[in-house]
Motif scaffolding. Structure first.
Motif, PDB file in Angstrom:
ATOM      1  N   TYR A 117      37.290  35.855  24.124  1.00 44.90           N
ATOM      2  CA  TYR A 117      37.098  36.280  22.723  1.00 44.90           C
ATOM      3  C   TYR A 117      38.404  36.451  21.941  1.00 44.90           C
ATOM      4  O   TYR A 117      38.573  35.877  20.858  1.00 44.90           O
ATOM      5  CB  TYR A 117      36.297  37.585  22.686  1.00 44.90           C
ATOM      6  CG  TYR A 117      35.809  37.969  21.324  1.00 44.90           C
ATOM      7  CD1 TYR A 117      34.588  37.509  20.855  1.00 44.90           C
ATOM      8  CD2 TYR A 117      36.564  38.798  20.496  1.00 44.90           C
ATOM      9  CE1 TYR A 117      34.123  37.857  19.604  1.00 44.90           C
ATOM     10  CE2 TYR A 117      36.112  39.152  19.239  1.00 44.90           C
ATOM     11  CZ  TYR A 117      34.888  38.678  18.801  1.00 44.90           C
ATOM     12  OH  TYR A 117      34.446  39.031  17.559  1.00 44.90           O
ATOM     13  N   GLY A 118      39.312  37.240  22.520  1.00 50.12           N
ATOM     14  CA  GLY A 118      40.568  37.520  21.821  1.00 50.12           C
ATOM     15  C   GLY A 118      41.375  36.263  21.551  1.00 50.12           C
ATOM     16  O   GLY A 118      41.996  36.117  20.494  1.00 50.12           O
ATOM     17  N   ARG A 165      39.344  41.135  29.806  1.00 50.51           N
ATOM     18  CA  ARG A 165      39.216  40.781  28.397  1.00 50.51           C
ATOM     19  C   ARG A 165      40.371  41.347  27.580  1.00 50.51           C
ATOM     20  O   ARG A 165      40.829  40.735  26.609  1.00 50.51           O
ATOM     21  CB  ARG A 165      37.886  41.315  27.851  1.00 50.51           C
ATOM     22  CG  ARG A 165      37.597  40.889  26.446  1.00 50.51           C
ATOM     23  CD  ARG A 165      36.266  41.390  25.959  1.00 50.51           C
ATOM     24  NE  ARG A 165      36.283  42.831  25.731  1.00 50.51           N
ATOM     25  CZ  ARG A 165      35.289  43.479  25.138  1.00 50.51           C
ATOM     26  NH1 ARG A 165      34.214  42.832  24.729  1.00 50.51           N
ATOM     27  NH2 ARG A 165      35.362  44.783  24.954  1.00 50.51           N
ATOM     28  N   ALA A 166      40.855  42.529  27.988  1.00 53.00           N
ATOM     29  CA  ALA A 166      41.982  43.133  27.275  1.00 53.00           C
ATOM     30  C   ALA A 166      43.302  42.496  27.704  1.00 53.00           C
ATOM     31  O   ALA A 166      44.132  42.141  26.870  1.00 53.00           O
ATOM     32  CB  ALA A 166      42.004  44.637  27.526  1.00 53.00           C
ATOM     33  N   ASN A 169      44.954  38.922  26.583  1.00 52.15           N
ATOM     34  CA  ASN A 169      45.677  38.790  25.315  1.00 52.15           C
ATOM     35  C   ASN A 169      47.160  39.162  25.438  1.00 52.15           C
ATOM     36  O   ASN A 169      47.883  39.140  24.457  1.00 52.15           O
ATOM     37  CB  ASN A 169      45.031  39.685  24.253  1.00 52.15           C
ATOM     38  CG  ASN A 169      43.569  39.377  24.100  1.00 52.15           C
ATOM     39  OD1 ASN A 169      43.200  38.280  23.742  1.00 52.15           O
ATOM     40  ND2 ASN A 169      42.719  40.343  24.419  1.00 52.15           N
TER      41      ASN A 169
END
Lengths: 367, 271
Positions: A117-118, A165-166, A169
């Motif tokens: 997503y990011g 997910r974090a 990025n």
């Protein structure tokens, strides 16, 4: 691992000394209407540091995290990241990522799409996205679940995905809001270890919020203890445990005996106890850890420690250690942690070194 | 048991009866002849006015659906995400029209759109037009306008409910990962509100497709809808079998529509 990452890993093991400041929180305050949640918080976070913000529920720890992430605006004060003023930027411009308490995975996207997503919103090339996502999933050992929807995987797995997910990025700072609180005890301990080693590996600064003092001790380079919206003490786990600054810090982190004494002429008097201390005259409060008190045989020679006799009130066997509550007269009750006493006791002779009685500040009641 | 009995007696039996009627016919002497044939269904396909009216009704209902969504979605989005403390008040304001009689609202439009109506008077007063605009009333335009007014709350409600159910930490999560508010809307909020959009669209379409009052009061000859034909077949024309055949076709259309929208909603819900 690149050379810069290796360099970071080495500095990390060097006990936090000499690292550059990454995030600087300056006199931050927050009120919701008349309710003051944070008061004058100033705190620096170093590059590659694992800092835990520890506090009870309602202490303002989550609010502090949300101010750094940008979901709340501070009522006063500033947040800086390097030369950049962070608190004036919207959350989507900050090079900070968050692992939310309930993970906040997008339910309509697969694990892979969640992690991507990011990078997708940053419009990275698809080839780069694919390789970075695969790498991030491998790092948290979730490659096999890439095509699953978040609802189909377990809590611990969701936790890992939130982390991937974090981290994918490559933020400069990762915020974690009680990420382990939804997991059961065993998984929790396992994730603590995993999280800590992952943090060492990637070398990103972590700000980890928790109410669990044990968790804070195990994982952190430094602990910032928050109480009713104010910082009580910021120190390494060893320091905060060995040298608590306040009565609250001493009681919140580990168990302790709080001794209310009176200093007169370089001698502390506390019930039937006396010991020398280079302190000004007046009342004083001391914290004495249960494991710093020893059981001694009646007839053993004194070796310079402070001695007192006590009547055993309670004896609890914990396996490796045993907790004894002893009434030492004059209203003084001491809790002692000893490695096995060998049987039921009635009377005990206790001894501690005066240096282990740590002077602490009173923690006044706050609303 | 009672609910099942209720449904059987008051829903399934009448439908079955209607289904039977659709195969019967009317004799010269205006009595129902209980002989079975597919003549009524044949007539539906053969006589232009029936299927054309059905298509026109769907075209009207389609427009009503689109306009209801275009009005209802932004309203629901604003209320759910930005209205703050005024949320409950605004929500009530959206709901209140539902408490007002359908007829009152339909007549209100008649007053507004008529040749001596509020709108035409105003247009002439400010010299935008010299003569009353005739297409405003007794036209498909008037029907679409009125039905949109009436069914927008029905589209709004499920969309609002869907938006309210989106955990706000997903929105924060999206911003946290660097998505702008626009990207967050299209990548997170809108996809998660699709079940509400589908439900709202179904409400607006199905309800306006079967509507007969708005076309009766404001439609004029060109704004006739299929339900008006059914009403007249069951009334003045006294051709219950043909009316039943049309009704059954509509029932089939609506049920299959509901079936598909249900599938679509399921596909897009994740809780």
């Amino acid at each position: 691992m690149s050379t810069s990452e290796i360099a970071m890993t080495t500095t990390l093991t060097a006990d936090g000394a000499g690292r550059a400041t990454l995030l600087s929180i300056r006199s931050v305050a927050k009120c919701f209407g008349k309710n003051v949640v944070l008061r004058d918080i100033s705190l620096d976070v170093a590059e590659g540091e694992f800092l835990t913000v520890l506090g009870e529920s309602g202490s303002g720890k989550t609010t502090l995290l949300r101010i750094i992430a940008g979901f709340e605006t501070a009522s006063a004060g500033e947040v800086w990241m390097g030369e950049e003023r962070l608190d004036r930027q919207p959350p989507y411009r900050r090079r900070v990522n968050t692992v939310f308490q309930h993970y906040a995975l997008f339910p309509h996207l697969t694990v892979e799409q969640n992690v991507a997503y990011g990078l997708r919103v940053a419009k990275r090339p698809e080839a780069e996205i694919a390789s970075r996502v695969a790498e991030a999933l491998a790092k948290v050992r979730m490659s096999a679940h890439a095509k699953s929807k978040p609802a189909k995987i377990s809590g611990g797995q969701q936790q890992r995905i939130a982390l991937a997910r974090a981290l994918v990025n490559r933020p400069r700072l990762l915020l974690l809001d009680e990420p382990l609180s939804a997991l059961d005890a065993n998984l929790r301990r396992q994730m603590q270890v995993e999280l800590k080693s992952l943090q060492r590996e990637v070398g990103i600064s972590f700000i980890f919020v928790t109410h669990d003092q044990e968790e804070a001790m195990v994982m952190s380079d430094r602990i910032a203890l928050l109480r009713s919206g104010e910082l009580e003490q910021v120190a390494t786990p060893r320091e905060i445990y060995g040298r608590p600054a306040t009565a609250y810090a001493a009681q919140f982190i580990g168990h302790t005996n709080l001794l209310k004494g009176e200093v007169r002429g370089g001698i502390v008097r506390c019930g039937s106890l006396t010991w020398p201390a280079a302190l000004p005259d007046g009342p004083a409060l001391f914290s004495l850890r249960p494991e710093n008190i020893r059981l001694v045989a009646d007839n053993s020679a004194k070796d310079g420690g402070v001695r007192v006799r006590g009547r055993v009130l309670q004896q609890a066997f914990h396996g490796a250690t045993e907790l004894i509550r002893a009434d030492c007269g004059d209203g003084l009750v001491l809790v002692v942690r000893t490695p096995g006493s060998g049987g039921t006791l009635n009377e005990v002779e206790l001894e501690f070194n005066s240096a282990d009685a740590v002077l602490v500040r009173e923690s006044p009641e706050r609303i | 048991m009672p609910p099942l009995a209720w449904v059987t007696v008051f829903l399934l039996m009448p439908y079955l009866l209607m289904f039977c009627y659709s195969f019967w016919s009317v004799s010269e002497s205006q009595t129902i002849v209980h002989s079975w044939s597919l003549a009524n269904y044949g007539q539906l396909l053969r006589v232009d006015v029936y299927w054309q009216t059905l298509l026109r009704s769907m075209w009207i209902a389609g427009r009503v659906t689109i306009f209801s969504l275009v009005l209802g979605y932004p309203l629901a989005y604003f209320l759910s995400f930005y209205a703050g403390k005024k949320k409950d008040l605004l929500y009530q304001l959206v709901i209140i029209p539902l408490w007002v009689s359908y007829l009152v609202r339909a007549y209100a439009w008649k007053t507004i759109l008529g040749s001596d109506g509020v709108l035409n008077t105003l247009l002439q007063y400010v010299h935008l037009t010299k003569h009353p605009l005739e297409f405003l009333l007794y036209s498909p335009f008037a029907v679409v306008l009125t039905l949109t007014h009436i069914y927008t709350p029905f589209a709004f409600l499920p969309i609002y409910a869907a938006l309210e159910h989106i955990p706000r930490n997903l929105v924060e999560g999206s911003h946290d990962l660097g998505a702008t508010p626009g990207q967050t809307f299209w990548k997170v909020i809108f996809p998660l509100s699709i079940p509400g959009v589908v439900a709202g669209a179904t409400f607006a379409f199905v309800l306006s497709l079967g509507d007969f009052l708005a076309p009766l009061l404001l439609g004029g000859p060109s704004g006739i809808m299929i339900s008006n034909i059914v009403v007249s077949l069951f009334g003045a024309a006294y051709n219950w079998p043909l009316g039943a055949a049309i009704s059954f076709c509509m029932l089939l259309l609506v049920v299959s529509l509901l079936f598909f929208s249900e599938r679509l909603e399921k596909k897009w819900s994740f809780s």
